[in-house]
Design an enzyme around this catalytic site. Structure first.
Site, PDB file in Angstrom:
ATOM      1  N   SER A 129      99.711 -51.951  70.820  1.00 43.79           N
ATOM      2  CA  SER A 129     100.136 -50.656  71.348  1.00 43.79           C
ATOM      3  C   SER A 129     100.356 -50.826  72.896  1.00 43.79           C
ATOM      4  O   SER A 129     101.459 -50.104  73.406  1.00 43.79           O
ATOM      5  CB  SER A 129      99.209 -49.809  70.911  1.00 43.79           C
ATOM      6  OG  SER A 129      99.268 -49.523  69.441  1.00 43.79           O
TER       7      SER A 129
ATOM      8  N   HIS B 138     100.543 -52.859  62.944  1.00 42.50           N
ATOM      9  CA  HIS B 138      99.787 -51.823  62.401  1.00 42.50           C
ATOM     10  C   HIS B 138     100.160 -51.692  60.950  1.00 42.50           C
ATOM     11  O   HIS B 138      99.441 -51.479  59.895  1.00 42.50           O
ATOM     12  CB  HIS B 138      99.649 -50.452  62.799  1.00 42.50           C
ATOM     13  CG  HIS B 138      98.936 -50.682  64.170  1.00 42.50           C
ATOM     14  ND1 HIS B 138      99.498 -49.919  65.401  1.00 42.50           N
ATOM     15  CD2 HIS B 138      97.708 -50.943  64.617  1.00 42.50           C
ATOM     16  CE1 HIS B 138      98.714 -50.365  66.392  1.00 42.50           C
ATOM     17  NE2 HIS B 138      97.468 -50.611  65.924  1.00 42.50           N
TER      18      HIS B 138
ATOM     19  N   ARG C 282      94.311 -60.339  65.371  1.00 42.17           N
ATOM     20  CA  ARG C 282      95.679 -61.020  65.755  1.00 42.17           C
ATOM     21  C   ARG C 282      95.320 -62.376  65.940  1.00 42.17           C
ATOM     22  O   ARG C 282      95.878 -63.353  65.725  1.00 42.17           O
ATOM     23  CB  ARG C 282      96.115 -60.200  66.849  1.00 42.17           C
ATOM     24  CG  ARG C 282      96.848 -58.969  66.618  1.00 42.17           C
ATOM     25  CD  ARG C 282      97.069 -58.075  67.609  1.00 42.17           C
ATOM     26  NE  ARG C 282      95.850 -57.501  68.136  1.00 42.17           N
ATOM     27  CZ  ARG C 282      95.571 -56.339  68.959  1.00 42.17           C
ATOM     28  NH1 ARG C 282      96.684 -56.104  69.378  1.00 42.17           N
ATOM     29  NH2 ARG C 282      94.625 -55.799  69.146  1.00 42.17           N
TER      30      ARG C 282
ATOM     31  N   LYS D  16      89.325 -40.777  76.658  1.00 44.20           N
ATOM     32  CA  LYS D  16      90.333 -41.713  77.048  1.00 44.20           C
ATOM     33  C   LYS D  16      91.614 -41.031  76.815  1.00 44.20           C
ATOM     34  O   LYS D  16      91.993 -40.804  75.704  1.00 44.20           O
ATOM     35  CB  LYS D  16      89.975 -42.883  76.182  1.00 44.20           C
ATOM     36  CG  LYS D  16      90.805 -44.080  76.513  1.00 44.20           C
ATOM     37  CD  LYS D  16      90.419 -45.332  75.683  1.00 44.20           C
ATOM     38  CE  LYS D  16      91.646 -46.333  75.576  1.00 44.20           C
ATOM     39  NZ  LYS D  16      91.402 -47.152  74.314  1.00 44.20           N
TER      40      LYS D  16
HETATM   41  P1  ADP Z   1      91.598 -49.907  68.567  1.00 40.57           P
HETATM   42  O1  ADP Z   1      91.533 -49.492  69.992  1.00 40.57           O
HETATM   43  O2  ADP Z   1      90.601 -49.482  67.638  1.00 40.57           O
HETATM   44  O3  ADP Z   1      91.413 -51.659  68.617  1.00 40.57           O
HETATM   45  P2  ADP Z   1      94.315 -50.351  67.778  1.00 40.57           P
HETATM   46  O4  ADP Z   1      95.180 -49.115  67.605  1.00 40.57           O
HETATM   47  O5  ADP Z   1      94.759 -51.051  68.984  1.00 40.57           O
HETATM   48  O6  ADP Z   1      92.862 -49.582  67.959  1.00 40.57           O
HETATM   49  O7  ADP Z   1      94.041 -51.205  66.610  1.00 40.57           O
HETATM   50  C1  ADP Z   1      93.739 -50.752  65.305  1.00 40.57           C
HETATM   51  C2  ADP Z   1      93.321 -52.036  64.669  1.00 40.57           C
HETATM   52  O8  ADP Z   1      94.652 -52.541  64.190  1.00 40.57           O
HETATM   53  C3  ADP Z   1      92.483 -53.078  64.991  1.00 40.57           C
HETATM   54  O9  ADP Z   1      91.716 -53.797  64.147  1.00 40.57           O
HETATM   55  C4  ADP Z   1      93.525 -54.296  65.667  1.00 40.57           C
HETATM   56  O10 ADP Z   1      92.985 -55.314  65.805  1.00 40.57           O
HETATM   57  C5  ADP Z   1      94.711 -54.046  64.573  1.00 40.57           C
HETATM   58  N1  ADP Z   1      95.913 -54.449  65.145  1.00 40.57           N
HETATM   59  C6  ADP Z   1      96.502 -53.916  66.246  1.00 40.57           C
HETATM   60  N2  ADP Z   1      97.792 -54.716  66.524  1.00 40.57           N
HETATM   61  C7  ADP Z   1      97.986 -55.375  65.279  1.00 40.57           C
HETATM   62  C8  ADP Z   1      99.025 -56.376  65.045  1.00 40.57           C
HETATM   63  N3  ADP Z   1      99.750 -56.470  65.691  1.00 40.57           N
HETATM   64  N4  ADP Z   1      98.592 -57.313  63.893  1.00 40.57           N
HETATM   65  C9  ADP Z   1      97.452 -57.115  63.364  1.00 40.57           C
HETATM   66  N5  ADP Z   1      96.501 -55.924  63.761  1.00 40.57           N
HETATM   67  C10 ADP Z   1      96.762 -55.353  64.473  1.00 40.57           C
END
Ligand code: ADP
Length: 166
Positions: free
Chosen positions: A127, A16, A89, A40
């Site tokens: 995450s 992130h 990703r 959730k």
């Molecule tokens: P959500 O539940 O909305 O997907 P996340 O916190 O999992 O929320 O992810 C938020 C954003 O960050 C999404 O667009 C996700 O694809 C991106 N993201 C998560 N991990 C990574 C990573 N390792 N590299 C690039 N983008 C990421």
């Protein structure tokens, strides 16, 4: 240009942060918006996720940390911002992300979603993986900043203390 980077951030990872720091260079103002989903139950509370994000982005001047509940399209209207940033990703993210982007644009035709491709070293990082590793006491220092690592340790120590884990 102003943009919103929405997500769960449960917790914020180096993946992130990579997107945040790169996106912040491309826009004048970046709002990192933590989605509050009462249905959730995440590992961290909304307040904790916001605090961790504030801490790890404190040196990036044009980043604001906020939270929202309900529809992203309504939040975008409220923030007077029509540009969304999402990270990609791998191609596995694409289907879901396209569905979200198209749905958001249907709900609010002003909204456009810009995708940023993850840096290769974080393309496997999520995450949920970090939470699982931490739950079993694994080392997460290469996936998350120190303050997040400490917060994860606190979470799982609490679980031990409460006898919730064997
Ligand atoms: P959500 O539940 O909305 O997907 P996340 O916190 O999992 O929320 O992810 C938020 C954003 O960050 C999404 O667009 C996700 O694809 C991106 N993201 C998560 N991990 C990574 C990573 N390792 N590299 C690039 N983008 C990421």
């Amino acid at each position: 240009m102003k943009a919103i980077y929405p997500g769960s951030f449960d917790p914020v990872t180096f993946g992130h942060l990579d997107i945040i720091s790169r996106a912040a260079k491309q826009v004048d103002h970046l709002v990192v918006a933590v989605l509050h989903n009462p249905d959730k139950k995440g590992l961290f509370t909304l307040e904790e996720k916001v605090e961790l994000l504030k801490e790890v982005t404190k040196n990036i001047e044009n980043v604001e940390i906020d939270s929202f509940s309900g529809l992203l399209s309504d939040y975008a209207t409220q923030k007077n911002c029509s540009t969304m940033i999402r990270g990609l990703r791998a191609t596995t993210d694409l289907e879901y992300e396209m569905q979200m982007a198209l749905t958001n644009r249907k709900l609010n035709k002003e909204i456009d979603t810009l995708f940023m491709v993850s840096s290769s070293e974080y393309s496997y990082l999520s995450s949920s993986t970090v939470r699982q590793i931490a739950m079993f006491g694994g080392k997460v220092s290469c996936f998350v900043p120190k303050v997040v690592e400490d917060a994860l340790k606190d979470k799982f120590e609490e679980a031990y203390d409460n006898g919730r884990r064997a």
